[in-house]
Design a protein around this motif. Structure first.
Motif, PDB file in Angstrom:
ATOM      1  N   ARG A 156      13.608   9.909  27.716  1.00 25.70           N
ATOM      2  CA  ARG A 156      13.839  10.692  28.920  1.00 25.70           C
ATOM      3  C   ARG A 156      14.703  11.910  28.585  1.00 25.70           C
ATOM      4  NH1 ARG A 156      10.525   9.316  33.383  1.00 25.70           N
ATOM      5  NH2 ARG A 156       8.799   7.838  32.732  1.00 25.70           N
ATOM      6  N   GLU A 157      14.556  12.852  29.553  1.00 23.47           N
ATOM      7  CA  GLU A 157      15.467  13.879  29.586  1.00 23.47           C
ATOM      8  C   GLU A 157      16.889  13.521  29.975  1.00 23.47           C
ATOM      9  OE1 GLU A 157      16.347  18.375  31.520  1.00 23.47           O
ATOM     10  OE2 GLU A 157      14.412  17.297  31.642  1.00 23.47           O
ATOM     11  N   GLY A 158      17.846  13.937  29.168  1.00 24.02           N
ATOM     12  CA  GLY A 158      19.225  13.360  29.374  1.00 24.02           C
ATOM     13  C   GLY A 158      19.620  12.085  29.026  1.00 24.02           C
ATOM     14  N   VAL A 159      19.017  11.413  28.268  1.00 16.31           N
ATOM     15  CA  VAL A 159      19.243  10.052  27.972  1.00 16.31           C
ATOM     16  C   VAL A 159      19.879  10.014  26.419  1.00 16.31           C
ATOM     17  CG1 VAL A 159      18.416   7.815  27.354  1.00 16.31           C
ATOM     18  CG2 VAL A 159      17.566   8.982  29.435  1.00 16.31           C
ATOM     19  N   LEU A 160      20.857   9.464  26.197  1.00 15.67           N
ATOM     20  CA  LEU A 160      21.739   9.086  24.870  1.00 15.67           C
ATOM     21  C   LEU A 160      21.393   7.847  24.615  1.00 15.67           C
ATOM     22  CD1 LEU A 160      23.540  10.395  22.754  1.00 15.67           C
ATOM     23  CD2 LEU A 160      25.395   9.306  24.215  1.00 15.67           C
ATOM     24  N   ASP A 161      20.965   7.710  23.496  1.00 16.83           N
ATOM     25  CA  ASP A 161      20.455   6.308  22.858  1.00 16.83           C
ATOM     26  C   ASP A 161      21.378   5.812  21.681  1.00 16.83           C
ATOM     27  OD1 ASP A 161      19.149   3.859  22.631  1.00 16.83           O
ATOM     28  OD2 ASP A 161      17.701   4.750  21.280  1.00 16.83           O
ATOM     29  N   PHE A 162      22.272   5.078  21.939  1.00 16.92           N
ATOM     30  CA  PHE A 162      23.317   4.564  20.830  1.00 16.92           C
ATOM     31  C   PHE A 162      22.624   3.232  20.365  1.00 16.92           C
ATOM     32  CE2 PHE A 162      26.794   1.655  19.528  1.00 16.92           C
ATOM     33  CZ  PHE A 162      26.935   2.402  18.395  1.00 16.92           C
ATOM     34  N   ARG A 163      22.263   3.391  18.947  1.00 17.44           N
ATOM     35  CA  ARG A 163      21.398   2.449  18.100  1.00 17.44           C
ATOM     36  C   ARG A 163      22.237   1.841  16.912  1.00 17.44           C
ATOM     37  NH1 ARG A 163      15.790   1.535  18.347  1.00 17.44           N
ATOM     38  NH2 ARG A 163      15.996   3.229  20.107  1.00 17.44           N
ATOM     39  N   ILE A 164      22.266   0.583  16.903  1.00 23.20           N
ATOM     40  CA  ILE A 164      22.928  -0.212  15.514  1.00 23.20           C
ATOM     41  C   ILE A 164      21.825  -0.964  14.969  1.00 23.20           C
ATOM     42  CG2 ILE A 164      24.590  -1.830  14.919  1.00 23.20           C
ATOM     43  CD1 ILE A 164      25.839  -1.197  17.537  1.00 23.20           C
ATOM     44  N   LEU A 165      21.642  -0.553  13.822  1.00 29.19           N
ATOM     45  CA  LEU A 165      20.495  -1.314  13.041  1.00 29.19           C
ATOM     46  C   LEU A 165      21.214  -1.976  11.671  1.00 29.19           C
ATOM     47  CD1 LEU A 165      19.309   1.910  13.775  1.00 29.19           C
ATOM     48  CD2 LEU A 165      17.290   0.938  12.706  1.00 29.19           C
ATOM     49  N   HIS A 166      21.032  -3.402  11.562  1.00 30.63           N
ATOM     50  CA  HIS A 166      21.447  -4.179  10.755  1.00 30.63           C
ATOM     51  C   HIS A 166      20.713  -5.142  10.125  1.00 30.63           C
ATOM     52  CE1 HIS A 166      24.473  -7.306   9.655  1.00 30.63           C
ATOM     53  NE2 HIS A 166      25.312  -6.729   9.649  1.00 30.63           N
ATOM     54  N   ARG A 167      20.752  -5.112   8.846  1.00 32.10           N
ATOM     55  CA  ARG A 167      19.929  -5.776   7.797  1.00 32.10           C
ATOM     56  C   ARG A 167      20.859  -6.912   6.986  1.00 32.10           C
ATOM     57  NH1 ARG A 167      15.373  -2.219   6.712  1.00 32.10           N
ATOM     58  NH2 ARG A 167      14.724  -1.664   8.805  1.00 32.10           N
ATOM     59  N   PHE A 168      20.709  -8.239   7.145  1.00 34.59           N
ATOM     60  CA  PHE A 168      21.347  -9.217   6.327  1.00 34.59           C
ATOM     61  C   PHE A 168      20.852  -9.229   4.892  1.00 34.59           C
ATOM     62  CE2 PHE A 168      22.148 -10.596  10.720  1.00 34.59           C
ATOM     63  CZ  PHE A 168      23.448 -10.815  10.806  1.00 34.59           C
ATOM     64  N   GLY A 169      21.352 -10.159   3.968  1.00 33.70           N
ATOM     65  CA  GLY A 169      20.986 -10.217   2.589  1.00 33.70           C
ATOM     66  C   GLY A 169      19.562 -10.925   2.588  1.00 33.70           C
ATOM     67  N   LYS A 170      19.236 -11.138   1.376  1.00 33.26           N
ATOM     68  CA  LYS A 170      17.728 -11.826   1.321  1.00 33.26           C
ATOM     69  C   LYS A 170      17.673 -13.207   1.671  1.00 33.26           C
ATOM     70  CE  LYS A 170      16.714  -9.037  -2.764  1.00 33.26           C
ATOM     71  NZ  LYS A 170      16.213  -8.796  -4.130  1.00 33.26           N
ATOM     72  N   VAL A 171      16.618 -13.577   2.345  1.00 36.79           N
ATOM     73  CA  VAL A 171      16.438 -14.974   2.847  1.00 36.79           C
ATOM     74  C   VAL A 171      16.181 -15.880   1.609  1.00 36.79           C
ATOM     75  CG1 VAL A 171      14.858 -16.566   4.211  1.00 36.79           C
ATOM     76  CG2 VAL A 171      15.438 -14.274   4.925  1.00 36.79           C
ATOM     77  N   SER A 172      15.699 -15.397   0.349  1.00 32.08           N
ATOM     78  CA  SER A 172      15.582 -16.065  -0.738  1.00 32.08           C
ATOM     79  C   SER A 172      16.885 -16.597  -1.281  1.00 32.08           C
ATOM     80  CB  SER A 172      14.824 -15.355  -1.829  1.00 32.08           C
ATOM     81  OG  SER A 172      15.499 -14.195  -2.080  1.00 32.08           O
ATOM     82  N   GLY A 173      17.874 -16.249  -0.869  1.00 32.47           N
ATOM     83  CA  GLY A 173      19.299 -16.695  -1.467  1.00 32.47           C
ATOM     84  C   GLY A 173      19.540 -18.238  -0.983  1.00 32.47           C
ATOM     85  N   GLY A 174      18.821 -18.686  -0.053  1.00 35.76           N
ATOM     86  CA  GLY A 174      18.828 -20.255   0.133  1.00 35.76           C
ATOM     87  C   GLY A 174      20.263 -20.588   0.948  1.00 35.76           C
ATOM     88  N   THR A 175      20.509 -21.647   0.853  1.00 31.96           N
ATOM     89  CA  THR A 175      21.853 -22.529   1.683  1.00 31.96           C
ATOM     90  C   THR A 175      22.942 -21.812   1.021  1.00 31.96           C
ATOM     91  OG1 THR A 175      21.423 -24.301   0.288  1.00 31.96           O
ATOM     92  CG2 THR A 175      20.463 -24.280   2.432  1.00 31.96           C
ATOM     93  N   TYR A 176      22.994 -21.649  -0.125  1.00 37.06           N
ATOM     94  CA  TYR A 176      24.386 -20.968  -0.705  1.00 37.06           C
ATOM     95  C   TYR A 176      24.735 -19.710  -0.109  1.00 37.06           C
ATOM     96  CZ  TYR A 176      27.654 -19.430  -4.049  1.00 37.06           C
ATOM     97  OH  TYR A 176      29.005 -19.285  -4.749  1.00 37.06           O
TER      98      TYR A 176
END
Length: 291
Positions: free
Chosen positions: A59-79
């Motif tokens: 909407r007019e006059g709205v400032l949106d601060f956005r944080i986008l975060h991606r971790f490493g691969k799920v295939s890395g397993g428990t280690y």
């Protein structure tokens, strides 16, 4: 008697017609009988589906601060604690609504130390009632600049990439919104065998699960992609909490801006090479709302 009766009946008909016309005019003035055109809002909970722009606008006059975060691969397993140990990719962004139909944004990604910016314009908004339009149409133009490059011989102009999108979306009901996203990406410089121009067809959607939670999907099919690179797919959930929107998702795209996820997604879902990530959106009303 018959002529008099006919005159009486004619007078009654004329009186009723005049009275009915007056009532119709009065109702029109009051806006009772005349249905009004109504714009459709809340197609998505955010101006982004997951990685893509949505047809929803700030909407007019709205400032949106956005944080986008991606971790490493799920295939890395428990280690690697299923990717939570990293390495992580982060983008910080600020988007602002100049009007209800025009917004722009800037951002900075850790991946390749890229700066990016975009301009977003909605010429047509979905509506219902008289003169209704069945879809929302949004145009997006953006650019990226990679501060980190493979070799130092690149000129500054070589580090730029540009993209153009047409977003066509429809909110079918309170529970379902679908969107298509024809896209073109141009990179000023590419490796041997790659294309300067990439063309992609994107698809996005939202299914409302509750008042504050929805399931989202975000996918691109890149038409002339080079071997070894695949199509980006993200799925996740939007959770709305007052002024915040949390997006929890899984994706095979390491990059967070359009150049990165369209041109450099090399991981595959079927191999488990996906990342868990989250987006956080916090909106601030900087300009007083119009009454």
């Amino acid at each position: 008697m018959k002529p008099k009766l006919a005159l009486l009946l004619l007078a009654i008909v004329l009186f009723n017609k005049a009275n009915s016309q007056d009532s119709t005019d009065l109702f029109k003035q009051l806006g009772v009988d005349e249905p009004q055109k109504e714009l459709v809002y809340a197609s998505f909970k955010s101006s982004r589906i997951i990685m893509s722009h949505s047809v929803e606008m700030l909407r007019e006059g709205v400032l949106d601060f956005r944080i986008l975060h991606r971790f490493g691969k799920v295939s890395g397993g428990t280690y690697e604690f299923f990717g939570l140990d990293g390495p992580a990719t982060v983008r910080l962004g600020l988007d602002y609504g100049l009007t209800d139909n025009i917004s722009f944004g800037i951002g900075r990604s850790a991946y390749k130390k890229e700066l990016d910016g975009f301009l977003k314009y909605r010429p047509l908004q979905q509506s219902k009632g008289p003169g209704a339009f069945p879809v929302s149409l949004v145009a997006v133009a953006g650019m990226t600049y990679a501060a980190d490059t493979i070799t130092k011989r690149y000129h500054s102009s070589d580090r730029f990439a540009f993209y153009w999108q047409a977003l066509i979306g429809r909110k079918f009901n309170d529970a379902l919104t679908l969107q298509i996203m024809p896209t073109m990406l141009h990179k000023n410089i590419v490796a041997q065998g790659e294309h300067n121009d990439l063309f992609a067809g994107g698809f996005g959607g939202r299914i409302k699960l509750s008042k504050r939670i929805s399931f989202n999907v975000d996918y691109y099919y890149v038409i002339n992609q080079v071997p070894g690179i695949t199509n980006p797919l993200s799925v996740g959930f939007d959770i709305e909490t007052g002024g915040h929107v949390f997006q929890l998702h899984f994706t095979n795209a390491k990059g967070i801006n359009e150049r990165a996820f369209l041109a450099e997604t090399a991981d595959h879902w079927d191999n488990g090479d996906i990342q868990f990530g989250f987006n956080i959106s916090r909106s601030f009303q900087l300009k007083k709302k119009r009454s």
